[in-house]
Design a protein around this motif. Structure first.
Motif, mmCIF file in Angstrom:
data_model
loop_
_atom_site.group_PDB
_atom_site.id
_atom_site.type_symbol
_atom_site.label_atom_id
_atom_site.label_comp_id
_atom_site.label_asym_id
_atom_site.label_seq_id
_atom_site.Cartn_x
_atom_site.Cartn_y
_atom_site.Cartn_z
ATOM 1 N N ARG A 30 39.400 36.979 37.211
ATOM 2 C CA ARG A 30 38.949 37.623 35.989
ATOM 3 C C ARG A 30 37.730 38.480 36.286
ATOM 4 O O ARG A 30 36.861 38.089 37.065
ATOM 5 C CB ARG A 30 38.579 36.601 34.917
ATOM 6 C CG ARG A 30 39.628 35.550 34.622
ATOM 7 C CD ARG A 30 39.108 34.591 33.575
ATOM 8 N NE ARG A 30 39.969 33.440 33.387
ATOM 9 C CZ ARG A 30 39.891 32.328 34.101
ATOM 10 N NH1 ARG A 30 38.965 32.222 35.062
ATOM 11 N NH2 ARG A 30 40.708 31.332 33.875
ATOM 12 N N GLU A 31 37.685 39.614 35.622
ATOM 13 C CA GLU A 31 36.509 40.482 35.666
ATOM 14 C C GLU A 31 36.216 40.927 34.244
ATOM 15 O O GLU A 31 37.059 41.541 33.592
ATOM 16 C CB GLU A 31 36.752 41.694 36.555
ATOM 17 C CG GLU A 31 35.585 42.672 36.594
ATOM 18 C CD GLU A 31 35.898 43.914 37.395
ATOM 19 O OE1 GLU A 31 35.475 45.007 36.951
ATOM 20 O OE2 GLU A 31 36.587 43.796 38.430
ATOM 21 N N SER A 32 35.060 40.599 33.717
ATOM 22 C CA SER A 32 34.705 40.909 32.328
ATOM 23 C C SER A 32 33.367 41.617 32.284
ATOM 24 O O SER A 32 32.495 41.392 33.142
ATOM 25 C CB SER A 32 34.662 39.626 31.488
ATOM 26 O OG SER A 32 33.719 38.713 32.007
ATOM 27 N N ARG A 33 33.196 42.473 31.270
ATOM 28 C CA ARG A 33 31.934 43.174 31.083
ATOM 29 C C ARG A 33 31.831 43.625 29.637
ATOM 30 O O ARG A 33 32.836 43.691 28.921
ATOM 31 C CB ARG A 33 31.825 44.379 32.011
ATOM 32 C CG ARG A 33 32.744 45.526 31.674
ATOM 33 C CD ARG A 33 32.559 46.691 32.638
ATOM 34 N NE ARG A 33 33.269 47.882 32.195
ATOM 35 C CZ ARG A 33 34.537 48.137 32.432
ATOM 36 N NH1 ARG A 33 35.263 47.262 33.132
ATOM 37 N NH2 ARG A 33 35.092 49.247 31.983
ATOM 38 N N SER A 34 30.632 43.925 29.213
ATOM 39 C CA SER A 34 30.366 44.458 27.876
ATOM 40 C C SER A 34 29.908 45.899 28.012
ATOM 41 O O SER A 34 28.930 46.188 28.715
ATOM 42 C CB SER A 34 29.287 43.635 27.167
ATOM 43 O OG SER A 34 29.730 42.302 26.948
ATOM 44 N N GLY A 35 30.623 46.811 27.356
ATOM 45 C CA GLY A 35 30.292 48.225 27.439
ATOM 46 C C GLY A 35 30.867 48.875 28.683
ATOM 47 O O GLY A 35 31.290 48.201 29.629
ATOM 48 N N GLU A 36 30.857 50.211 28.663
ATOM 49 C CA GLU A 36 31.426 50.954 29.783
ATOM 50 C C GLU A 36 30.640 50.739 31.069
ATOM 51 O O GLU A 36 31.214 50.683 32.151
ATOM 52 C CB GLU A 36 31.465 52.447 29.434
ATOM 53 C CG GLU A 36 32.448 52.819 28.345
ATOM 54 C CD GLU A 36 33.879 52.794 28.840
ATOM 55 O OE1 GLU A 36 34.074 52.688 30.067
ATOM 56 O OE2 GLU A 36 34.794 52.887 28.004
ATOM 57 N N SER A 37 29.325 50.643 30.956
ATOM 58 C CA SER A 37 28.480 50.522 32.144
ATOM 59 C C SER A 37 27.886 49.130 32.298
ATOM 60 O O SER A 37 26.888 48.962 33.010
ATOM 61 C CB SER A 37 27.360 51.568 32.096
ATOM 62 O OG SER A 37 26.570 51.399 30.930
ATOM 63 N N GLY A 38 28.457 48.129 31.625
ATOM 64 C CA GLY A 38 27.927 46.789 31.721
ATOM 65 C C GLY A 38 28.138 46.174 33.096
ATOM 66 O O GLY A 38 29.033 46.570 33.854
ATOM 67 N N ARG A 39 27.331 45.196 33.405
ATOM 68 C CA ARG A 39 27.442 44.518 34.700
ATOM 69 C C ARG A 39 28.659 43.601 34.687
ATOM 70 O O ARG A 39 28.775 42.736 33.832
ATOM 71 C CB ARG A 39 26.179 43.719 34.982
ATOM 72 C CG ARG A 39 26.192 43.009 36.330
ATOM 73 C CD ARG A 39 24.887 42.268 36.544
ATOM 74 N NE ARG A 39 24.893 41.566 37.816
ATOM 75 C CZ ARG A 39 23.893 40.813 38.264
ATOM 76 N NH1 ARG A 39 22.784 40.682 37.522
ATOM 77 N NH2 ARG A 39 23.977 40.207 39.439
#
Length: 379
Positions: A30-39
């Motif tokens: 899994r790879e998750s992030r918040s926003g287009e440029s989130g970590r």
């Protein structure tokens, strides 16, 4: 949706949430992030085998879809027939009641609540997958079924069938007005699971079924153009308007059955065709087909009488094409001046996923192989 990798997005937050799921050998990553440029945040789950990892991906995909995540694809980059939106129906239930806005940018979905007591109508933005609740039918003493939802020509209202009522919902104000209403076996013999309101191609004329066994064709303002009394006929099992709206086809009876075609402008019957009963359907391995629907072919030259328990056609925006399923029997009808259908553009598809992922099949319990349902015992 058989895949080893999928990217989902949820636009219902201040910053969109993204989740990428993929099968890597025996693991689900899994790879998750918040926003287009989130970590990005990474995690992995060891499933023991590639097959188990595929099951885990399908299970987590279903869960996240029901939580509001969607799979999006740019229509300009999608090939013909590929989905541009994959979403779960609201209320954690599947739905065949949907329609696409004439401009193709919004879906309307009708769902029932738990136990079919109460119903809701949602709008889904195709570009983002964001849902918006526009109508709630409170639960009562009887079950509530939404049988159809259809945008009007301007896309500013929705015609929907709720049990035996046909209503028009104004999306701007949220108010509803009743166009037709009946109670099965009390004020009419119509079955709301068989006959539903439907538009012509331009959504300028609407077919409704009303009390007193009346089949009516209304204009866009709700004024009647054709009013037929079908009380002396066998049970009306289906109805449809031709693409141009000039002809109305009504199917009667289950055996023997016949179809009547009426001219909406003159109010005269144009054709009447019978269908043999019973007959065998080669597509269903010789089973008798008893129930069905009727709709016109795109060129308006012939109505299709459909029998059998088949899926309903998914109707799409008039400017973006539409898809129909089933194997109809066609009969010729004279339709001078019939307007040919519009060319089909890119196909907009909404995949409503069931509880069990169909492409993965049934998973054996506790890692054992599946056993036959019936076992033969030796004496």
């Amino acid at each position: 949706m058989d895949t080893d990798e999928i990217t989902l997005v949820h636009h219902g937050f201040p910053k969109p949430k993204y989740v990428r799921l993929r099968v890597d050998g025996d693991s689900l990553r899994r790879e998750s992030r918040s926003g287009e440029s989130g970590r990005p945040r990474h995690s992995a789950k060891d499933c023991g085998s590639p097959t188990e990892a595929g099951y885990a991906l399908a299970k987590e995909t279903r869960k996240r879809l029901h939580d509001g995540f969607v799979m999006l694809r740019d229509p300009a980059e999608a090939a013909v027939g590929e989905p541009v939106l994959v979403a779960a129906a609201p209320n954690h239930c599947s739905s065949q009641v949907l329609d696409v806005h004439p401009e193709g940018h919004t879906l309307v979905v009708g769902t029932t609540l738990k136990g079919a007591y109460g119903a809701e109508i949602h709008l889904v933005d195709v570009a983002t997958g964001v849902r918006r609740l526009v109508h709630t039918e409170p639960a009562g003493e009887r079950q509530t079924f939404v049988h159809t939802v259809r945008f009007d020509a301007a896309g500013q209202g929705v015609v929907h069938a709720l049990n035996g009522e046909t209503r028009h919902l104004d999306l701007a104000t949220g108010t509803s007005r009743t166009l037709a209403s009946y109670e099965q076996w009390q004020t009419s013999d119509f079955n709301p699971f068989c006959v539903q309101p439907s538009w012509d191609r331009d959504r300028a004329r609407l077919l409704v079924f009303d009390a007193g066994n009346r089949a009516r064709v209304l204009d866009a303002a709700g004024a009647p153009l054709l009013d037929l009394d079908v009380a002396r006929q066998p049970e009306c099992r289906a109805g449809a308007l031709s693409p141009s709206g000039r002809l109305l086809a009504l199917a009667f009876g289950t055996g023997p059955a016949h179809v009547e075609v009426w001219d909406v402008d003159t109010g005269r019957q144009a054709q009447r065709h019978g269908f043999p009963f019973p007959y065998l359907d080669p597509e269903r391995r010789g089973r008798l087909r008893r129930r069905g629907g009727a709709r016109f072919r795109p060129d308006g030259a012939a109505p299709d009488r459909q029998r059998g328990f088949c899926r309903r056609p998914v109707r799409h925006g008039t400017r973006h094409g539409r898809v129909g399923v089933g194997g109809p029997r066609s009969v010729p009808v004279d339709a001078p001046g019939a307007v040919p259908d519009r060319p089909v553009g890119h196909v907009l598809r909404l995949d409503v996923l069931p509880r069990r992922h169909p492409s993965r099949g049934r998973r054996p319990r506790h890692g054992r192989t599946a056993r036959p349902r019936h076992r033969h015992r030796t004496p």
